[in-house]
Design a protein around this motif. Sequence first.
Motif, PDB file in Angstrom:
ATOM      1  N   ARG A  30      20.010  15.334  40.914  1.00 24.39           N
ATOM      2  CA  ARG A  30      20.556  15.057  39.760  1.00 24.39           C
ATOM      3  C   ARG A  30      21.896  15.655  40.418  1.00 24.39           C
ATOM      4  O   ARG A  30      22.804  16.520  39.756  1.00 24.39           O
ATOM      5  N   LEU A 153      13.167   8.704  36.000  1.00 24.95           N
ATOM      6  CA  LEU A 153      12.754   8.880  35.419  1.00 24.95           C
ATOM      7  C   LEU A 153      13.642  10.744  33.840  1.00 24.95           C
ATOM      8  O   LEU A 153      13.685  10.384  32.715  1.00 24.95           O
ATOM      9  N   ALA A 154      13.675  11.695  34.094  1.00 27.59           N
ATOM     10  CA  ALA A 154      13.993  12.207  34.001  1.00 27.59           C
ATOM     11  C   ALA A 154      14.894  12.671  33.440  1.00 27.59           C
ATOM     12  O   ALA A 154      16.032  13.172  32.386  1.00 27.59           O
ATOM     13  N   GLU A 156      17.199   9.907  32.568  1.00 28.82           N
ATOM     14  CA  GLU A 156      17.535   9.694  30.875  1.00 28.82           C
ATOM     15  C   GLU A 156      17.301  10.261  29.976  1.00 28.82           C
ATOM     16  O   GLU A 156      17.607  10.440  29.054  1.00 28.82           O
ATOM     17  N   ASP A 157      16.394  11.457  29.992  1.00 29.37           N
ATOM     18  CA  ASP A 157      15.513  11.858  29.084  1.00 29.37           C
ATOM     19  C   ASP A 157      15.808  13.685  29.013  1.00 29.37           C
ATOM     20  O   ASP A 157      15.879  14.493  28.558  1.00 29.37           O
ATOM     21  N   LEU A 158      15.162  14.212  30.353  1.00 33.09           N
ATOM     22  CA  LEU A 158      15.380  15.595  30.598  1.00 33.09           C
ATOM     23  C   LEU A 158      17.077  16.026  31.101  1.00 33.09           C
ATOM     24  O   LEU A 158      17.739  15.463  31.997  1.00 33.09           O
ATOM     25  N   SER A 159      17.308  17.349  30.345  1.00 33.50           N
ATOM     26  CA  SER A 159      18.758  17.964  30.966  1.00 33.50           C
ATOM     27  C   SER A 159      18.122  18.438  32.915  1.00 33.50           C
ATOM     28  O   SER A 159      16.703  18.990  33.004  1.00 33.50           O
ATOM     29  N   ARG A 162      15.960  21.553  32.899  1.00 39.33           N
ATOM     30  CA  ARG A 162      14.137  21.237  32.344  1.00 39.33           C
ATOM     31  C   ARG A 162      13.845  21.066  33.452  1.00 39.33           C
ATOM     32  O   ARG A 162      12.286  21.171  33.686  1.00 39.33           O
ATOM     33  N   HIS A 163      14.464  19.279  33.954  1.00 38.95           N
ATOM     34  CA  HIS A 163      13.899  18.884  34.748  1.00 38.95           C
ATOM     35  C   HIS A 163      13.877  20.162  36.035  1.00 38.95           C
ATOM     36  O   HIS A 163      12.362  19.969  37.004  1.00 38.95           O
TER      37      HIS A 163
END
Length: 394
Positions: A30, A153-154, A156-159, A162-163
């Motif tokens: 990240r 994976l995260a 693409e969908d999670l900030s 949150r991750h």
Amino acid sequence: MPGRGLTALRVAITAFFALDGFLFAGWVVRIPDIKHQTHASTGALGLALLGVSAGAVLTMTLTGRLCRRFGSHPVTVVCMVVLALSVALPPLTRSAPALGAVLLLFGAGYGGVNVAFNSAAVDLVAASGRPIMPSFHAAFSLGGMAGAGLGGLAAEDLSPARHLLGLTVIGLLVTAVAGRTLLRCEPPAPPERAPARTATADGKARRGLVVVFGLVAMCTAYGEGAMADWGALHLQQDLAASAGTAAAGYACFALAMTIGRLTGTALLARLGRSRTVIAGGTVAAAGMLLGALAPSVWAALTGFAITGLGLANLFPVAVDQAGALAGSSGVALASTLGYGGMLLGPPAIGFMADWFSLPAALTSVAALAAVATVLGVVTRHGFTDTASPGRRSG
């Protein structure tokens, strides 16, 4: 300690190695998002990442004393709690200085837990009489692969908030379960070391070899840190990869490292330690040149995987050999130099990327892998290519 107790302890220590790799990889994939969030330049990001290095190095100098006073098992648990809690903090920052400040705490947890669980692993390896150290480092690599894969994976969908908060929850749960075993068990008493080798070796020459093994660990761990902190950004920034594909870069590296370490015992039995270091450094240097300079994403991913295979067993061999020469003090010195390379390398690459370019900066990984190869050649007669003193082969 009975065999069943050693097995339970081995499982618990393995879980901490795996969790460490998982949390660290979850953070590093990240980094591109955190860079964007803080509006940091490449150089400012490199300076912020120095917070991890500073926190870790300062803690490493104290953790050995804490382990001697309180035991490596409780120190491992406490440091892992700090690491799990601090991994959620970077998304809460909005500037490079603030990021650097929270990374000081993250680095303190990371550096402390690495020294503590390596100390616990060394005690267990000596007590078991089997060369199982590569399996612990394989667990770290496997955890890193899982953390990077989940991060891809995260992404693409999670900030990031949150991750990384989810990683904190996972980290605390695993620590609660595995920590119970560590806290219940006293570190096993190792058998007496056979004195033959150390009794006949000159003290200064022996210490010099320990330093050399520490430098091998530093050169190779530099590559691990570089791949963790800059591999995804290189793929995304220089080769226009998507966020998910960029995260897969570290996953490829970690998977190759895991395979190399899982087969490390067989490789050491076939080649011996000195030739394993020489061959591994050569392969890693070639792989990183491909990974840094390749014009396509898939060629770069191939280079990352080759680099992982080459570096896989160099750090465990260096730490093992330092311990064979000088016991726990040798292990501590080699581990500190090694993790220092892992943590100080990424900021150095950030500065070099500002001066030149990120691909050019990443070629420094290949250069240091080549240095490890040269050190392996120069000191090849100092390696123990049979079972370590006080341990039986197997």
